[in-house]
Design a protein around this motif. Sequence first.
Motif, PDB file in Angstrom:
ATOM      1  N   PRO A   1      -6.448  -7.989  11.164  1.00 45.62           N
ATOM      2  CA  PRO A   1      -6.381  -8.653   9.854  1.00 45.62           C
ATOM      3  C   PRO A   1      -5.398  -7.941   8.930  1.00 45.62           C
ATOM      4  N   PHE A   2      -4.797  -8.697   8.020  1.00 41.26           N
ATOM      5  CA  PHE A   2      -3.944  -8.099   6.988  1.00 41.26           C
ATOM      6  C   PHE A   2      -3.989  -8.986   5.754  1.00 41.26           C
ATOM      7  N   ASP A   3      -3.675  -8.376   4.617  1.00 44.16           N
ATOM      8  CA  ASP A   3      -3.698  -9.095   3.351  1.00 44.16           C
ATOM      9  C   ASP A   3      -3.043  -8.208   2.299  1.00 44.16           C
ATOM     10  N   VAL A   4      -2.985  -8.717   1.073  1.00 45.46           N
ATOM     11  CA  VAL A   4      -2.520  -7.944  -0.075  1.00 45.46           C
ATOM     12  C   VAL A   4      -3.738  -7.599  -0.922  1.00 45.46           C
ATOM     13  N   TYR A   5      -3.899  -6.306  -1.202  1.00 47.32           N
ATOM     14  CA  TYR A   5      -5.088  -5.836  -1.923  1.00 47.32           C
ATOM     15  C   TYR A   5      -4.676  -5.211  -3.252  1.00 47.32           C
ATOM     16  N   VAL A   6      -5.574  -5.297  -4.232  1.00 45.35           N
ATOM     17  CA  VAL A   6      -5.314  -4.767  -5.575  1.00 45.35           C
ATOM     18  C   VAL A   6      -6.049  -3.441  -5.733  1.00 45.35           C
ATOM     19  N   TYR A   7      -5.311  -2.414  -6.213  1.00 46.82           N
ATOM     20  CA  TYR A   7      -5.897  -1.097  -6.442  1.00 46.82           C
ATOM     21  C   TYR A   7      -5.681  -0.699  -7.895  1.00 46.82           C
ATOM     22  N   ASP A   8      -6.757  -0.136  -8.468  1.00 44.64           N
ATOM     23  CA  ASP A   8      -6.710   0.253  -9.878  1.00 44.64           C
ATOM     24  C   ASP A   8      -7.736   1.365 -10.104  1.00 44.64           C
ATOM     25  N   ALA A   9      -7.739   1.905 -11.335  1.00 39.43           N
ATOM     26  CA  ALA A   9      -8.752   2.873 -11.787  1.00 39.43           C
ATOM     27  C   ALA A   9      -8.692   4.189 -11.019  1.00 39.43           C
ATOM     28  N   PHE A  10      -7.495   4.665 -10.692  1.00 44.76           N
ATOM     29  CA  PHE A  10      -7.332   6.005 -10.145  1.00 44.76           C
ATOM     30  C   PHE A  10      -7.051   6.960 -11.305  1.00 44.76           C
ATOM     31  N   ASP A  11      -7.719   8.105 -11.330  1.00 46.33           N
ATOM     32  CA  ASP A  11      -7.530   9.040 -12.438  1.00 46.33           C
ATOM     33  C   ASP A  11      -7.154  10.421 -11.911  1.00 46.33           C
ATOM     34  N   ASP A  12      -7.204  11.434 -12.811  1.00 43.58           N
ATOM     35  CA  ASP A  12      -6.722  12.768 -12.466  1.00 43.58           C
ATOM     36  C   ASP A  12      -7.402  13.348 -11.232  1.00 43.58           C
ATOM     37  N   LYS A  13      -8.691  13.124 -11.111  1.00 43.02           N
ATOM     38  CA  LYS A  13      -9.416  13.750  -9.996  1.00 43.02           C
ATOM     39  C   LYS A  13      -9.043  13.131  -8.651  1.00 43.02           C
ATOM     40  N   ASP A  14      -8.392  11.962  -8.682  1.00 42.91           N
ATOM     41  CA  ASP A  14      -8.013  11.305  -7.432  1.00 42.91           C
ATOM     42  C   ASP A  14      -6.683  11.785  -6.870  1.00 42.91           C
ATOM     43  N   VAL A  15      -5.903  12.455  -7.690  1.00 48.24           N
ATOM     44  CA  VAL A  15      -4.590  12.903  -7.261  1.00 48.24           C
ATOM     45  C   VAL A  15      -4.530  14.415  -7.361  1.00 48.24           C
ATOM     46  N   ASN A  16      -4.115  15.060  -6.296  1.00 50.78           N
ATOM     47  CA  ASN A  16      -4.105  16.523  -6.226  1.00 50.78           C
ATOM     48  C   ASN A  16      -2.865  17.076  -6.926  1.00 50.78           C
ATOM     49  N   PHE A  17      -2.886  17.120  -8.251  1.00 49.14           N
ATOM     50  CA  PHE A  17      -1.742  17.626  -8.993  1.00 49.14           C
ATOM     51  C   PHE A  17      -1.657  19.152  -8.954  1.00 49.14           C
TER      52      PHE A  17
ATOM     53  N   SER B   1       0.533   9.444  -5.344  1.00 50.77           N
ATOM     54  CA  SER B   1       0.730   9.434  -6.792  1.00 50.77           C
ATOM     55  C   SER B   1       1.125   8.062  -7.317  1.00 50.77           C
ATOM     56  N   TYR B   2       1.653   7.172  -6.440  1.00 50.84           N
ATOM     57  CA  TYR B   2       2.060   5.865  -6.946  1.00 50.84           C
ATOM     58  C   TYR B   2       0.856   4.985  -7.321  1.00 50.84           C
ATOM     59  N   LEU B   3      -0.359   5.436  -6.961  1.00 51.33           N
ATOM     60  CA  LEU B   3      -1.558   4.709  -7.355  1.00 51.33           C
ATOM     61  C   LEU B   3      -2.047   5.101  -8.749  1.00 51.33           C
ATOM     62  N   TYR B   4      -1.485   6.161  -9.294  1.00 53.16           N
ATOM     63  CA  TYR B   4      -2.051   6.794 -10.484  1.00 53.16           C
ATOM     64  C   TYR B   4      -1.269   6.435 -11.749  1.00 53.16           C
ATOM     65  N   ASN B   5      -1.977   6.366 -12.861  1.00 47.83           N
ATOM     66  CA  ASN B   5      -1.369   6.241 -14.194  1.00 47.83           C
ATOM     67  C   ASN B   5      -0.433   5.042 -14.283  1.00 47.83           C
ATOM     68  N   ARG B   6      -0.935   3.881 -13.937  1.00 44.73           N
ATOM     69  CA  ARG B   6      -0.130   2.672 -13.953  1.00 44.73           C
ATOM     70  C   ARG B   6      -0.588   1.768 -15.104  1.00 44.73           C
ATOM     71  N   LYS B   7       0.364   1.020 -15.647  1.00 44.18           N
ATOM     72  CA  LYS B   7       0.039   0.099 -16.733  1.00 44.18           C
ATOM     73  C   LYS B   7      -0.735  -1.107 -16.228  1.00 44.18           C
ATOM     74  N   ALA B   8      -0.541  -1.437 -14.977  1.00 39.98           N
ATOM     75  CA  ALA B   8      -1.229  -2.595 -14.385  1.00 39.98           C
ATOM     76  C   ALA B   8      -1.656  -2.227 -12.969  1.00 39.98           C
ATOM     77  N   PRO B   9      -2.659  -2.895 -12.434  1.00 41.72           N
ATOM     78  CA  PRO B   9      -3.084  -2.619 -11.059  1.00 41.72           C
ATOM     79  C   PRO B   9      -1.925  -2.831 -10.082  1.00 41.72           C
TER      80      PRO B   9
ATOM     81  N   PHE C   1      -9.431   4.250  -1.029  1.00 41.01           N
ATOM     82  CA  PHE C   1      -8.071   3.988  -0.538  1.00 41.01           C
ATOM     83  C   PHE C   1      -7.856   4.857   0.686  1.00 41.01           C
ATOM     84  N   CYS C   2      -7.397   4.253   1.788  1.00 42.07           N
ATOM     85  CA  CYS C   2      -7.213   4.992   3.038  1.00 42.07           C
ATOM     86  C   CYS C   2      -5.758   4.927   3.480  1.00 42.07           C
TER      87      CYS C   2
END
Length: 664
Positions: free
Chosen positions: A443-459, A471-479, A519-520
């Motif tokens: 199966p495949f599709d297009v999925y929407v990802y949002d609500a990633f914050d500081d604790k989700d990205v190992n800065f 990092s491209y999942l983080y701090n975005r204006k839109a999902p 997110f995997c």
Amino acid sequence: MGARCWKPGGPLLLVLPNVTALLLLAGTFLMLNWPAISIRPSAVKLSRGGVRMEQLEKSTSCSRPCLDGRKAKECYFKFVLEPRLTVNRGCSKCPGNDTECVERHCSLADGVQRVMLSVNGELPGTAVRVCEGDIVVVDVTSHLRGLETALHWHGQLQRGSPYMDGVPMITQCPIQSETRFRYKFRASNAGTHFYHSHYVSHHADGIFGPFIVRQSPQRDPNSDLYDYDLDEHVLIVSPWSHKALTYDLESQEDIEVSSVLINGEGSHFNPESRTRNHIPKTRFLVKWGDRYRFRVINAASLDCPIQLQVEGHELTIIATDGVPVKPTTASHLLLFPGERYDIVISANQAISSYWLMVIGHDQCKNLHQEAFLVYDGAILPHEFNEATKSSLNALMATMMKTCSSLSDATCRPQEMKELHKTDVQHLSAEQQKPHADMKLYIPFDVYVYDAFDDKDVNFRFMLEESINYPSYLYNRKAPIRLPQVDRLTFKYPPSPLLSQPESVPKGMLCSDDCRRRKFCECLHVIHTPLNVTLDIVLVNEGHGSNHSSTFHLHGYNFLVLGSESLGRPIDVAEIQLSDSHGLLSRNLVDAPRKDTVVVPSKGYAIIRLFTDNPGSWLFEARSTSSVIGGGMQFIVQVGEQTHLPPVPSDFPRCGDHKKPIFVF
């Protein structure tokens, strides 16, 4: 006794008479300074009496008539990859002066200057033309400063040479800047193919070119349908942007296509001024009464299906993706990214010039490009007049009516049927069993990802093992909308999976633990045994997208047993249940054999192959509107490591230089 060639060397030349030595020196001087001869490609004229060779001015050593009984050659090519400017100094007064536009150092594109990435300074890159069975040797030197790349030979199955497939970190280490890599493999499957960088941005910026493998007329079951197969009748279509995607990071997420090019050239329509610049149109020359084979390639790296039609002429389709098919007559072609079609055009109309038009769809919507089919003796119009505008507009209106939407039944009328050949009958018998030995539902599709914050990205960039979302999942204006296979984003390993499997961390492989995260991102590998009949059912679930998708499998061509759109969102469990009840029909008689398949929106496609080519083969979506994320990809690993040929001697190695236990 046969003639022998003797070449004097060193001191032997001194014993020759003075006059002979002077003649040799004079002859050498004339050869070095003689004006360049115009090169016309090799051609074979087919007649009812058999094969008749034409005497041509000059031919290259490997672009030659391919005849039975002739010994295969080792064909050497040198590719230099480097940035170049389009509309550069080599163009002189072009595009203002048509005669200046044929200079070999001029890369026009659509007449707007920008940086491109080139193969030997050309757009498209240098053509590779060989005969079936030839050994192809390509030395690639990269002058792409700060960049790494690799070349994939799209359509070549690489039997016995899986390390030459050209997928960075899967089959080889990337080619680094200011280094050289040698590709060497046998051109084992004839047909119309192409090569391209396996980095989407490099491909979009110009690193691609035609790869033509001809075969003898006796081995081509459709050779009696055409008289000429000429080098100049290769037609390669590509989308073009005015931004260099490799260097413009902002444009990579939302790619804007500016033009569609035919053989690297075409005019550009400026939507602000409502004007089209003057670029000389590509011309395809024919002679009345003859039949010509055209090789058409959609070399798009982006989501750009293209529609092609020739004014006043029918098209006879004789091959797809390099494989002969039952001849099919059509008014037009529809090619999805990566697809190739071979067609025959009969020059049986009044002696004149006719429009050849391509129209883009999806990401290339509202873009079109024209070329000319020119009969010998016809007058080519040098500027638009009322007559040429009228015929062009009429052709465009017909094409748009025929294919107003890719889902229209009239849009893709060509229903290909396999033309069976004796040399694949043993394979077809295995593949045409009622039931496959193994089935995969993907199966495949297009999925929407949002609500990633500081604790989700190992800065902190610490070395301890921790969840580290991109990092491209983080701090975005839109999902963000990401295309995924089975809700997995593909992640490339630090070392080539094929040549250095021991260097690939086991923790990179997709696991149940990874799937449980929001997110995997992982290395998605599906193992299959050697020598089994395998059905792969690709399911376009259609919850997040209304587009069809085009997939290309490396290392194989396969039978396309069937496809269908259900017209509503679906899920893979539904398709699997329907298949278990025998509700998914399969064409087991004359299904076409391809290496690229279109999966309709909200539908499925069933392909079948026989797993007799061991290796780690990428299965990838050829259609994409962004280079952000890993794209829709996964690996079909056929057989075990023991089934592979040895890694070539002196094959480059790469990988981590520090182990995680070290602290910096």
